[in-house]
Design an enzyme around this catalytic site. Structure first.
Site, PDB file in Angstrom:
ATOM      1  CB  THR A  67      -0.773  -0.632   1.405  1.00 51.08           C
ATOM      2  OG1 THR A  67      -1.861   1.227   0.675  1.00 51.08           O
ATOM      3  CG2 THR A  67      -0.495   0.106   2.320  1.00 51.08           C
ATOM      4  CE  LYS A 115      -1.440   0.281  -3.356  1.00 55.04           C
ATOM      5  NZ  LYS A 115      -2.624   0.740  -3.813  1.00 55.04           N
ATOM      6  CG  ASN A 170      -3.090  -4.738  -5.482  1.00 54.43           C
ATOM      7  OD1 ASN A 170      -2.545  -4.512  -6.627  1.00 54.43           O
ATOM      8  ND2 ASN A 170      -4.150  -4.669  -4.495  1.00 54.43           N
ATOM      9  N   GLY A 200      -1.086   8.049  -8.143  1.00 59.66           N
ATOM     10  CA  GLY A 200      -0.877   6.261  -7.751  1.00 59.66           C
ATOM     11  C   GLY A 200      -2.606   5.849  -7.956  1.00 59.66           C
ATOM     12  CB  ILE A 216      -2.571  20.579 -16.456  1.00 58.61           C
ATOM     13  CG1 ILE A 216      -3.679  21.600 -16.442  1.00 58.61           C
ATOM     14  CG2 ILE A 216      -2.807  20.038 -18.407  1.00 58.61           C
ATOM     15  CD1 ILE A 216      -5.044  20.748 -16.551  1.00 58.61           C
ATOM     16  CG  ASP A 217       2.882  19.356 -17.257  1.00 63.64           C
ATOM     17  OD1 ASP A 217       1.752  19.644 -18.535  1.00 63.64           O
ATOM     18  OD2 ASP A 217       3.331  20.398 -16.781  1.00 63.64           O
ATOM     19  CG  LEU A 230     -10.402   6.100  -4.758  1.00 60.51           C
ATOM     20  CD1 LEU A 230      -9.120   5.000  -4.902  1.00 60.51           C
ATOM     21  CD2 LEU A 230     -11.035   4.164  -5.631  1.00 60.51           C
ATOM     22  CE1 TYR A 250     -10.132   1.967   5.350  1.00 63.85           C
ATOM     23  CE2 TYR A 250      -9.753   1.600   3.057  1.00 63.85           C
ATOM     24  CZ  TYR A 250      -9.400   1.215   4.173  1.00 63.85           C
ATOM     25  OH  TYR A 250      -7.912   1.561   4.903  1.00 63.85           O
TER      26      TYR A 250
END
EC number: 1.1.1.25
Length: 280
Positions: free
Chosen positions: A67, A71, A92, A134, A157-158, A224, A226
């Protein structure tokens, strides 16, 4: 749970691991199936990462989860990396197979399984991806392979352009937006997925700059995060009548897939759900 000389070791490597739910999820599943396996939290400082990964062979671990923030950083220490994980650029799950460490990504298929569980169809739908780091890579890969049209919004932006370039042969990325102070309208999209840390500690009172005007009950908001179970982004979406999904569902299904790779058997999903507080 019995622990003896035949106990097969698994675990999770990351830093920090204070809030991980994976040990309780996997250990309850091992217990339910009467498997002589143990899942350990292995908090590792970055300077010790090479020794920690090589140590998996020395201690004969069956496998581990990887994690944040490792990763992408474990690649040099693996003997083999599955094609999907290479494309995503993140591992992962590691399997120790006859002296070889093989890296996989179960985040992407785990994300798709979480959509399936929640009856969310993305094929041919426009999906807004918030973030390009990531965590976003596995989600982007999953959505593109499922046939979604992806729009990436990121402060840098890149970085969003780099992600789009890496995945240009995987599926359709139709637009890149700057995620700044001016809110992005959610109205044109079927779903938005937040992959940013905005909403989790210490950013609980923050969320991405989005405009909920025009959002209906057909809209799906996925975060994502929690912990907390309902972020500011999800709460605002729910107030507009949208469907909301937090990161527990993805945590569950990536874990189900990792469990299968380590043990060769299907885990008791209901037991795993209960262990992390998901309703069955």
């Amino acid at each position: 749970m019995r622990i003896n000389g035949e106990t097969k070791l698994t675990g999770i490597i990351g830093y920090p691991l204070k809030h991980t739910l994976s040990p309780q999820m996997h250990n309850e599943a091992f217990k339910a199936l009467n498997l002589n396996f143990l899942y350990l939290p292995l908090e590792v400082a970055e300077e010790s990462l090479p020794q920690a990964i090589y140590g998996l062979k020395a201690f004969n671990f069956r496998g581990i989860n990887v994690t944040i923030p490792y990763k992408e950083k474990v690649f040099p220490f693996l003997d083999e990396v599955a094609t999907e994980a290479k494309t995503i650029g993140a591992v992962n799950t590691i399997v120790h197979d006859r002296g070889r460490l093989i890296g996989y990504n179960t985040d992407a298929p785990g994300f798709l399984l979480s959509l399936k569980e929640n009856d969310v169809e993305v094929t041919g739908k426009k999906v807004l991806l918030l973030g390009a780091g990531g965590a976003a890579r596995a989600v982007a890969y999953a959505l593109l392979t499922a046939g979604a049209e992806l729009i990436i919004a990121n402060r840098t932006i890149d970085k969003a352009k780099e992600l789009a370039k890496d995945f240009q042969g995987v599926g359709k990325i139709s637009e890149i937006l700057e995620l700044g102070d001016k809110p992005i309208s959610l109205a044109p999209y079927h779903m938005a997925v937040n992959t940013l840390p905005l909403g989790m500690h210490p950013y609980e009172n923050q969320m991405p700059a989005v405009d909920f005007t025009g959002v209906t009950s057909d809209f799906v908001a996925y975060d994502l995060i929690y912990n907390p179970a309902e972020t500011k982004f999800l709460k605002a979406s729910k107030e507009k009548g949208a469907r909301t999904i937090n990161g527990l569902s993805m945590l569950l299904w990536q874990g189900v897939l990792a469990f299968e790779k380590w043990t060769g058997v299907s885990p008791p999903v209901k037991v795993m759900k209960k262990a992390i507080g998901l309703s069955c």
